[in-house]
Design an enzyme around this catalytic site. Structure first.
Site, PDB file in Angstrom:
ATOM      1  N   LYS A   1       0.807  -1.383  -0.100  1.00 26.18           N
ATOM      2  CA  LYS A   1       0.062  -0.040   0.089  1.00 26.18           C
ATOM      3  C   LYS A   1       1.052   1.163  -0.026  1.00 26.18           C
ATOM      4  O   LYS A   1       1.951   1.292   0.170  1.00 26.18           O
ATOM      5  CB  LYS A   1      -0.959  -0.029   1.112  1.00 26.18           C
ATOM      6  CG  LYS A   1      -1.856  -1.137   1.301  1.00 26.18           C
ATOM      7  CD  LYS A   1      -3.003  -1.074   2.115  1.00 26.18           C
ATOM      8  CE  LYS A   1      -3.807  -2.224   2.219  1.00 26.18           C
ATOM      9  NZ  LYS A   1      -4.968  -2.201   3.366  1.00 26.18           N
TER      10      LYS A   1
ATOM     11  N   ARG B   1      -1.374 -14.376   4.461  1.00 28.44           N
ATOM     12  CA  ARG B   1      -2.328 -13.552   5.491  1.00 28.44           C
ATOM     13  C   ARG B   1      -1.731 -13.928   7.185  1.00 28.44           C
ATOM     14  O   ARG B   1      -1.642 -12.820   7.753  1.00 28.44           O
ATOM     15  CB  ARG B   1      -3.751 -14.304   5.562  1.00 28.44           C
ATOM     16  CG  ARG B   1      -4.602 -14.168   4.512  1.00 28.44           C
ATOM     17  CD  ARG B   1      -4.907 -12.914   4.349  1.00 28.44           C
ATOM     18  NE  ARG B   1      -6.252 -12.330   5.436  1.00 28.44           N
ATOM     19  CZ  ARG B   1      -6.821 -11.153   5.211  1.00 28.44           C
ATOM     20  NH1 ARG B   1      -6.603 -10.586   4.235  1.00 28.44           N
ATOM     21  NH2 ARG B   1      -7.653 -11.028   6.249  1.00 28.44           N
TER      22      ARG B   1
ATOM     23  N   GLU C   1      -8.770 -11.320  -7.718  1.00 28.67           N
ATOM     24  CA  GLU C   1      -8.058 -10.328  -7.400  1.00 28.67           C
ATOM     25  C   GLU C   1      -6.790 -10.224  -8.443  1.00 28.67           C
ATOM     26  O   GLU C   1      -6.135  -9.263  -8.697  1.00 28.67           O
ATOM     27  CB  GLU C   1      -7.549 -10.029  -6.093  1.00 28.67           C
ATOM     28  CG  GLU C   1      -8.684  -9.700  -5.107  1.00 28.67           C
ATOM     29  CD  GLU C   1      -8.516  -9.907  -3.555  1.00 28.67           C
ATOM     30  OE1 GLU C   1      -9.252  -9.349  -2.936  1.00 28.67           O
ATOM     31  OE2 GLU C   1      -7.426 -10.059  -3.253  1.00 28.67           O
TER      32      GLU C   1
ATOM     33  N   HIS D   1      -2.374  -5.412   1.358  1.00 27.45           N
ATOM     34  CA  HIS D   1      -3.259  -5.923   1.033  1.00 27.45           C
ATOM     35  C   HIS D   1      -2.999  -7.472   0.780  1.00 27.45           C
ATOM     36  O   HIS D   1      -1.888  -7.860   0.084  1.00 27.45           O
ATOM     37  CB  HIS D   1      -4.190  -5.648  -0.161  1.00 27.45           C
ATOM     38  CG  HIS D   1      -5.050  -6.818  -0.424  1.00 27.45           C
ATOM     39  ND1 HIS D   1      -6.459  -6.650   0.088  1.00 27.45           N
ATOM     40  CD2 HIS D   1      -5.163  -7.472  -1.355  1.00 27.45           C
ATOM     41  CE1 HIS D   1      -7.185  -7.507  -0.462  1.00 27.45           C
ATOM     42  NE2 HIS D   1      -6.510  -7.991  -1.443  1.00 27.45           N
TER      43      HIS D   1
ATOM     44  N   ASN E   1      -2.076   0.046   6.879  1.00 30.97           N
ATOM     45  CA  ASN E   1      -1.714  -1.165   7.327  1.00 30.97           C
ATOM     46  C   ASN E   1      -0.598  -1.996   6.388  1.00 30.97           C
ATOM     47  O   ASN E   1      -0.828  -3.212   6.196  1.00 30.97           O
ATOM     48  CB  ASN E   1      -2.663  -1.956   7.864  1.00 30.97           C
ATOM     49  CG  ASN E   1      -3.852  -2.280   6.765  1.00 30.97           C
ATOM     50  OD1 ASN E   1      -3.507  -1.798   5.611  1.00 30.97           O
ATOM     51  ND2 ASN E   1      -4.758  -3.134   7.125  1.00 30.97           N
TER      52      ASN E   1
ATOM     53  N   TYR F   1     -12.679  -2.863  -2.963  1.00 25.59           N
ATOM     54  CA  TYR F   1     -13.372  -2.675  -1.708  1.00 25.59           C
ATOM     55  C   TYR F   1     -14.813  -2.365  -1.958  1.00 25.59           C
ATOM     56  O   TYR F   1     -15.211  -1.903  -0.845  1.00 25.59           O
ATOM     57  CB  TYR F   1     -12.651  -1.512  -0.929  1.00 25.59           C
ATOM     58  CG  TYR F   1     -11.155  -1.985  -0.573  1.00 25.59           C
ATOM     59  CD1 TYR F   1     -10.714  -3.148   0.116  1.00 25.59           C
ATOM     60  CD2 TYR F   1     -10.011  -1.148  -0.796  1.00 25.59           C
ATOM     61  CE1 TYR F   1      -9.617  -3.508   0.604  1.00 25.59           C
ATOM     62  CE2 TYR F   1      -8.727  -1.430  -0.330  1.00 25.59           C
ATOM     63  CZ  TYR F   1      -8.525  -2.440   0.190  1.00 25.59           C
ATOM     64  OH  TYR F   1      -7.390  -2.763   0.756  1.00 25.59           O
TER      65      TYR F   1
ATOM     66  N   THR G   1      -5.486  -7.353  10.713  1.00 24.45           N
ATOM     67  CA  THR G   1      -5.710  -6.194   9.872  1.00 24.45           C
ATOM     68  C   THR G   1      -5.337  -4.878  10.447  1.00 24.45           C
ATOM     69  O   THR G   1      -4.717  -3.989  10.102  1.00 24.45           O
ATOM     70  CB  THR G   1      -7.351  -5.828   9.454  1.00 24.45           C
ATOM     71  OG1 THR G   1      -7.616  -7.256   8.885  1.00 24.45           O
ATOM     72  CG2 THR G   1      -7.644  -4.871   8.553  1.00 24.45           C
TER      73      THR G   1
END
Ligand code: UDP
Ligand code: MG
Length: 147
Positions: free
Chosen positions: A9, A85, A126, A115, A112, A49, A91
């Site tokens: 990000k 993950r 995605e 993604h 954060n 999103y 998150t």
């Protein structure tokens, strides 16, 4: 073997953390199959999103995600979706465990760090969204058999 989609990000780009996050992924033993910098626009964020569109923070999320280019990665490995993950952490970086990427590098939920796709179905959609079926490379590494 699974392939998953990661976005580094804007805060990761701004804070010169791109290489550090990629180093964590490679160190874990994940394979990078695709890597590109992209400037996202409102349309792709609305799509990516869409399940958050009703949330009060959505306008800020959109502004943030389009504030500077991001780095998109296609990453593979055994159970790569859940492994990424786990390596990413919770998150909210304030709640993420030390040793995870978010736990070590972040302090705010909007910025954060990264993604990561959360299921096989979303990974498929995605990867198609950000790589359009192009620039994802299948290749062998010498270490593939030993990792
Ligand atoms: N987000 C936010 N505020 C919140 C919850 C989520 O800004 O209260 C943002 C955050 O950047 C998060 C993204 O929305 O990464 C997507 O939320 P999701 O629940 O899918 O979390 P993730 O899959 O990224 O861990
Ligand atoms: Mg998510």
């Amino acid at each position: 073997m699974q392939t998953t989609l990661i976005l580094l990000k804007p805060d990761t780009v701004q804070r010169s953390l791109i290489w550090k996050v990629i180093a964590r992924l490679e160190r874990k033993g994940l394979k990078i199959n695709g890597l590109k910098m992209m400037q996202l626009d409102d349309a792709i964020i609305n799509e990516h999103y869409d399940f958050l569109m009703d949330k009060p923070f959505f306008p800020m999320l959109k502004e943030y995600m389009t504030s500077c280019p991001v780095v998109a990665l296609a990453v593979s490995g055994e159970n790569a979706i859940s492994v990424v993950r786990t390596v990413a952490g919770a998150t909210n970086p304030q709640e993420a465990q030390p040793g995870t990427i978010r736990g070590d590098f972040g302090m705010t939920i909007d910025a954060n760090i990264m993604h990561a796709s959360d299921s096989e179905d979303t990974a498929k959609v995605e990867l198609q969204r950000f790589f359009k079926g192009q620039d994802v490379f299948e290749y062998s590494k010498i270490s593939d058999d030993t990792l």
